[in-house]
Scaffold this motif. Structure first.
Motif, short mmCIF file in Angstrom:
data_model
loop_
_atom_site.label_atom_id
_atom_site.label_comp_id
_atom_site.label_asym_id
_atom_site.label_seq_id
_atom_site.Cartn_x
_atom_site.Cartn_y
_atom_site.Cartn_z
N ASP A 49 -1.05 -5.04 5.34
CA ASP A 49 -1.44 -3.66 5.06
C ASP A 49 -2.80 -3.58 4.37
O ASP A 49 -3.11 -2.61 3.69
N ARG A 95 0.36 4.19 -2.63
CA ARG A 95 0.11 5.58 -2.20
C ARG A 95 0.98 6.56 -2.98
O ARG A 95 0.55 7.67 -3.30
N THR A 119 0.82 -1.21 0.00
CA THR A 119 0.00 0.00 0.00
C THR A 119 0.86 1.26 0.00
O THR A 119 0.51 2.26 -0.65
N LEU A 179 -4.78 -0.30 2.82
CA LEU A 179 -5.23 -0.24 1.43
C LEU A 179 -6.67 0.27 1.36
O LEU A 179 -6.99 1.15 0.55
#
Length: 442
Positions: A244, A208, A204, A248
């Motif tokens: 993660d 990002r 993630t 997410l």
């Protein structure tokens, strides 16, 4: 968000190096193993324990659709090509000799159809942006470098060159700054499709770094971020129990909080992919963020070339809150001869499936060809001037003026792609062909 599912299996990709050690493959006769290994040298191979244990019905192999979808088969290549590689493997030839033979075969499989390299790569200040494609005015494709693999590879995938080491044919971008600048200069772009490979193989934090600059830039034209993925089918734990996964889903929520639309363009090839508890929970979690799941897949012989399968697939998607989006025609690349379905049969399958479902399922469009001029749907077979014709329509076009235009092609029960069709009547060529020739000369 919903509670997470029970503990997931350990994620351990199984690649070509491990191919022969898969118990079900090791149990096959030696000559069959050798042929499969030869094909796996040419076409990409990668699976994981979830696909092996939850999706494939080993009692139906080799006819099981998910097995056909993920495992190489001798018929995917010409017999002579399989034999060349198999002979080299049997003789334990030097690696360089095997690679040279493999590369010759790969480059003969039309690795980038429909002008992906020659027409789709945009420029910025005179430099080609090899990590992007811009075919349609409103949509730009972005290929983050860390997302150019998948949780498992589909044997039909038209982007197979991304995964076999042909670096000169690979799309990949290291930074999103060029994407933002390109969008600033092209305010007509409303949608960015983050694609691959599969961007959801990325952690993630890496994803990002692609999405947050788009949010921070507050580009006036950009309204939608799309993510092309097969993770819901091949590794649903990405949305539930991965370390993660919650982050997410928070990222998905942040897109909506910024007033933008997030669409997961989910590759959904067979209803079995939607039946496991892990997949059902993953879909519910994604929908809880405000993201919309739109499902699409090609019509593939031996996998889903049955109207019953498509009707069941669309019903399952709607039941889970996803949107049936596209039935594509298999592209003219890779093992196309093994998988292709003639257009006449594709029309019949699509029509039969549509007649079995409610209006909520009929949002699916197809059968559609993502061809050189654009997305061309085959609406049906009609009679014109006493002859049968295919009725075609442009759903999307390189020239926006082409969108919605209808045209006729001579009926051909063997044709499986737009380039195999001829204009109906006395027309010497289709309306878009002259424009494309001029574009290619530039």
């Amino acid at each position: 968000m919903l509670d997470s599912t029970p503990p997931r299996p350990t994620y351990s990709p199984i690649t070509l190096r491990d191919f022969a050690s898969i118990p079900q493959i090791a149990a096959l006769p030696a000559d069959i193993r050798l042929q499969l290994s030869a094909v796996a040298r040419v076409l990409p191979f990668r699976v994981n324990r979830y696909v092996l244990d939850e999706l494939i019905d080993w009692g139906r192999v080799p006819d099981d659709p998910i097995y056909q979808l993920t495992f190489p088969q001798p018929g995917m290549l010409d017999d002579a090509e399989v034999q060349v590689v198999a002979d080299l493997l049997r003789a334990e030839a030097p690696g360089g000799e095997i690679e040279a033979a493999v590369r010759r075969i790969q480059r003969g499989l039309n690795p980038h159809p429909a002008g992906q390299i020659t027409l789709n790569v945009p420029t910025l200040d005179g430099r080609a942006l090899r990590g992007m494609q811009h075919k349609y005015r409103e949509t730009v494709l972005f290929f983050p470098a860390q997302g150019q693999t998948c949780h498992a590879y589909c044997t039909y995938c038209f982007r197979w060159p991304q995964f076999v080491g042909l670096d000169d044919l690979k799309f990949a971008a290291r930074e999103s700054e060029q994407l933002v600048e390109y969008l600033r200069r092209h305010p007509d772009v409303t949608d960015v499709l983050i694609t691959g490979g599969d961007p959801l193989v990325m952690r993630t934090a890496a994803l990002r770094r692609t999405i947050e600059p788009l949010l921070a830039a507050r580009l006036p034209g950009l309204t939608t971020i799309r993510i092309g993925t097969k993770a819901l089918a091949y590794w649903p734990y990405r949305f539930t129990t991965d370390a993660d996964a919650d982050d997410l889903l928070r990222l998905f929520e942040e897109v909506a909080e910024r007033g933008m639309h997030l669409a997961l363009m989910a590759h959904s090839s067979h209803p079995r992919e939607l039946e496991t508890p892990a997949a059902i929970t993953a879909i519910r979690r994604v929908r809880s963020t405000g993201a919309v799941i739109r499902c699409q897949a090609p019509l593939i012989r031996r996998v889903n070339d049955d109207p019953q399968v498509w009707a069941e697939l669309w019903r399952a998607q709607v039941r889970l809150g996803a949107v049936p989006y596209y039935m594509f025609v298999e592209r003219d690349t890779g093992p196309k001869e093994y998988f292709k379905v003639p257009l006449a049969r594709a029309v019949a399958i699509f029509g039969d499936a549509q007649r079995q479902v409610s209006g909520l399922c009929r949002t699916a469009r197809g059968p559609s060809m993502s061809a050189m001029p654009g997305k061309v749907v085959v609406d049906g077979v009609v009679e014109s001037g006493g002859r049968l014709c295919f009725s075609l329509r442009m759903l999307q076009g390189r020239d926006p003026a082409w969108v919605g235009r209808t045209f006729l092609a001579e009926y051909d029960e063997r044709a499986a792609w737009l380039d195999e069709l001829r204009p109906a009547g006395d027309e010497p060529e289709f309306f878009y062909q002259r424009v494309l020739r001029e574009t290619q000369r530039r």
